[in-house]
Design a protein around this motif. Structure first.
Motif, PDB file in Angstrom:
ATOM      1  N   GLY A  51      11.117   1.139   8.508  1.00 52.34           N
ATOM      2  CA  GLY A  51      10.531   2.440   8.220  1.00 52.34           C
ATOM      3  C   GLY A  51       9.430   2.409   7.184  1.00 52.34           C
ATOM      4  O   GLY A  51       8.934   3.462   6.789  1.00 52.34           O
ATOM      5  N   HIS A  52       9.018   1.238   6.742  1.00 51.08           N
ATOM      6  CA  HIS A  52       7.960   1.122   5.732  1.00 51.08           C
ATOM      7  C   HIS A  52       6.882   0.170   6.243  1.00 51.08           C
ATOM      8  O   HIS A  52       6.612  -0.861   5.649  1.00 51.08           O
ATOM      9  CB  HIS A  52       8.516   0.612   4.409  1.00 51.08           C
ATOM     10  CG  HIS A  52       9.416   1.574   3.732  1.00 51.08           C
ATOM     11  ND1 HIS A  52      10.751   1.650   3.992  1.00 51.08           N
ATOM     12  CD2 HIS A  52       9.151   2.520   2.807  1.00 51.08           C
ATOM     13  CE1 HIS A  52      11.286   2.595   3.246  1.00 51.08           C
ATOM     14  NE2 HIS A  52      10.341   3.138   2.513  1.00 51.08           N
ATOM     15  N   ASP A  53       6.265   0.508   7.360  1.00 51.49           N
ATOM     16  CA  ASP A  53       5.265  -0.362   7.968  1.00 51.49           C
ATOM     17  C   ASP A  53       3.874   0.240   7.858  1.00 51.49           C
ATOM     18  O   ASP A  53       3.686   1.433   8.079  1.00 51.49           O
ATOM     19  CB  ASP A  53       5.569  -0.586   9.448  1.00 51.49           C
ATOM     20  CG  ASP A  53       6.919  -1.249   9.683  1.00 51.49           C
ATOM     21  OD1 ASP A  53       7.529  -1.699   8.711  1.00 51.49           O
ATOM     22  OD2 ASP A  53       7.342  -1.304  10.845  1.00 51.49           O
ATOM     23  N   GLU A  54       2.922  -0.585   7.509  1.00 49.97           N
ATOM     24  CA  GLU A  54       1.504  -0.217   7.479  1.00 49.97           C
ATOM     25  C   GLU A  54       0.742  -1.319   8.190  1.00 49.97           C
ATOM     26  O   GLU A  54       1.202  -2.468   8.247  1.00 49.97           O
ATOM     27  CB  GLU A  54       0.988  -0.081   6.043  1.00 49.97           C
ATOM     28  CG  GLU A  54       1.598   1.051   5.258  1.00 49.97           C
ATOM     29  CD  GLU A  54       1.127   2.426   5.694  1.00 49.97           C
ATOM     30  OE1 GLU A  54       0.013   2.529   6.243  1.00 49.97           O
ATOM     31  OE2 GLU A  54       1.886   3.389   5.488  1.00 49.97           O
ATOM     32  N   SER A  55      -0.418  -0.995   8.707  1.00 53.79           N
ATOM     33  CA  SER A  55      -1.211  -1.996   9.395  1.00 53.79           C
ATOM     34  C   SER A  55      -2.680  -1.775   9.099  1.00 53.79           C
ATOM     35  O   SER A  55      -3.124  -0.639   8.924  1.00 53.79           O
ATOM     36  CB  SER A  55      -0.958  -1.915  10.900  1.00 53.79           C
ATOM     37  OG  SER A  55      -1.630  -2.956  11.557  1.00 53.79           O
ATOM     38  N   GLY A  56      -3.418  -2.870   9.038  1.00 54.17           N
ATOM     39  CA  GLY A  56      -4.855  -2.806   8.828  1.00 54.17           C
ATOM     40  C   GLY A  56      -5.549  -3.806   9.735  1.00 54.17           C
ATOM     41  O   GLY A  56      -4.927  -4.383  10.628  1.00 54.17           O
ATOM     42  N   GLY A  57      -6.807  -4.057   9.491  1.00 56.64           N
ATOM     43  CA  GLY A  57      -7.573  -4.962  10.318  1.00 56.64           C
ATOM     44  C   GLY A  57      -7.186  -6.413  10.146  1.00 56.64           C
ATOM     45  O   GLY A  57      -7.383  -7.225  11.044  1.00 56.64           O
ATOM     46  N   GLN A  58      -6.638  -6.771   8.997  1.00 57.19           N
ATOM     47  CA  GLN A  58      -6.313  -8.159   8.680  1.00 57.19           C
ATOM     48  C   GLN A  58      -4.825  -8.465   8.866  1.00 57.19           C
ATOM     49  O   GLN A  58      -4.481  -9.569   9.265  1.00 57.19           O
ATOM     50  CB  GLN A  58      -6.733  -8.455   7.235  1.00 57.19           C
ATOM     51  CG  GLN A  58      -6.445  -9.834   6.761  1.00 57.19           C
ATOM     52  CD  GLN A  58      -7.513 -10.847   7.124  1.00 57.19           C
ATOM     53  OE1 GLN A  58      -8.365 -10.621   7.967  1.00 57.19           O
ATOM     54  NE2 GLN A  58      -7.456 -11.983   6.486  1.00 57.19           N
ATOM     55  N   GLY A  59      -3.961  -7.504   8.535  1.00 56.89           N
ATOM     56  CA  GLY A  59      -2.542  -7.813   8.601  1.00 56.89           C
ATOM     57  C   GLY A  59      -1.647  -6.599   8.630  1.00 56.89           C
ATOM     58  O   GLY A  59      -2.101  -5.461   8.525  1.00 56.89           O
TER      59      GLY A  59
END
Length: 127
Positions: free
Chosen positions: A13-21
């Protein structure tokens, strides 16, 4: 070979995503400390340039000693040239919104905007 999975468990429940990882909240199985696990995205694991960029990110975090920059706790950057190894690092977990979410959901005062803008300058000065 030791991986983060030996010492850390993922908190759902604590997921984030970006361009690198991708970033996930993790808890140390031994001492209960919380960390932020960042793994290089699967689509970049075979890309030498992305692996080198991820390695530089870890080296910068390792050398920064600025309030508000989470302390590096664990990494496997020594495997940067082994494309069979998933690159990751774990930094201290900081509760709260990401900067993107925070700035996008608030009417910020001019003083707050200046404070946020000065912070990258402090980081650059340490590099």
């Amino acid at each position: 070979m030791t991986t983060y999975k030996d010492d850390w468990e993922i908190i759902n429940g604590h997921d984030e995503s970006g361009g690198q990882g991708n970033i996930k909240k993790v808890r140390n199985k031994i001492n209960g400390d919380y960390g932020a696990l960042k793994c290089l995205l699967d689509i970049h694991q075979d890309n030498s340039e992305r692996r080198a960029r991820f390695s530089r990110e870890v080296e910068i975090l390792r050398n920064l000693k600025i309030d508000g920059i989470p302390e590096l706790m664990q990494d496997n950057i020594e495997l940067v040239n082994d494309k069979n190894s998933e690159l990751y690092y774990i930094s201290k977990w900081i509760d709260g919104a990401t900067l993107t979410n925070y700035a996008g959901s608030n009417d910020l005062s001019i003083n707050h905007i200046i404070d946020i803008r000065v912070w990258p300058d402090d980081i650059i000065a340490c590099i």
